[in-house]
Design a protein around this motif. Structure first.
Motif, PDB file in Angstrom:
ATOM      1  N   SER A  22       0.708  -1.187  -0.077  1.00 20.37           N
ATOM      2  CA  SER A  22       0.093   0.085   0.005  1.00 20.37           C
ATOM      3  C   SER A  22       0.913   1.405  -0.100  1.00 20.37           C
ATOM      4  O   SER A  22       1.739   1.558   0.937  1.00 20.37           O
ATOM      5  CB  SER A  22      -1.143  -0.024   1.119  1.00 20.37           C
ATOM      6  N   ILE A  23       0.711   1.967  -1.219  1.00 19.42           N
ATOM      7  CA  ILE A  23       0.876   3.289  -1.002  1.00 19.42           C
ATOM      8  C   ILE A  23       0.004   3.927  -2.001  1.00 19.42           C
ATOM      9  O   ILE A  23      -0.372   3.670  -3.114  1.00 19.42           O
ATOM     10  CB  ILE A  23       2.208   3.918  -1.847  1.00 19.42           C
ATOM     11  N   SER A  24      -1.176   4.266  -1.262  1.00 23.05           N
ATOM     12  CA  SER A  24      -2.432   4.728  -1.896  1.00 23.05           C
ATOM     13  C   SER A  24      -2.996   3.541  -2.631  1.00 23.05           C
ATOM     14  O   SER A  24      -3.108   3.511  -3.863  1.00 23.05           O
ATOM     15  CB  SER A  24      -2.186   5.935  -2.808  1.00 23.05           C
ATOM     16  N   ALA A  25      -3.316   2.327  -2.011  1.00 22.59           N
ATOM     17  CA  ALA A  25      -3.755   1.214  -2.513  1.00 22.59           C
ATOM     18  C   ALA A  25      -2.929   0.717  -3.755  1.00 22.59           C
ATOM     19  O   ALA A  25      -3.505   0.550  -4.969  1.00 22.59           O
ATOM     20  CB  ALA A  25      -5.329   1.373  -2.954  1.00 22.59           C
ATOM     21  N   LEU A  26      -1.817   0.196  -3.426  1.00 19.32           N
ATOM     22  CA  LEU A  26      -0.912  -0.318  -4.674  1.00 19.32           C
ATOM     23  C   LEU A  26      -1.513  -1.425  -5.290  1.00 19.32           C
ATOM     24  O   LEU A  26      -1.182  -1.735  -6.446  1.00 19.32           O
ATOM     25  CB  LEU A  26       0.510  -0.298  -3.971  1.00 19.32           C
TER      26      LEU A  26
END
Length: 64
Positions: A22-26
């Motif tokens: 997840s980095i902005s819903a990866l």
């Protein structure tokens, strides 16, 4: 620019483990290493942009 990221293991009955990066819903990945690699790729690419902007700022400041 700030980053908040995580890689979390999700276990479901009868299914292989999934790794949620997840980095902005990866996305979801079947292996932790793949998830970690994708997060590192995005952070490194973003840092290139930050370094470029920093260099422009320092050059402009030095000319004042």
């Amino acid at each position: 620019m700030a980053f908040h990221g995580s890689v979390v293991r999700r276990d479901r009955s009868g299914e292989p483990a999934r790794w949620i990066a997840s980095i902005s819903a990866l996305g979801e990945f079947l292996e932790r290493e793949i998830a970690m690699h994708r997060v590192a790729e995005l952070v490194e690419a973003s840092m290139v942009l930050v370094q470029h902007d920093w260099d422009l700022y320092r050059t402009a400041k030095a000319k004042r």
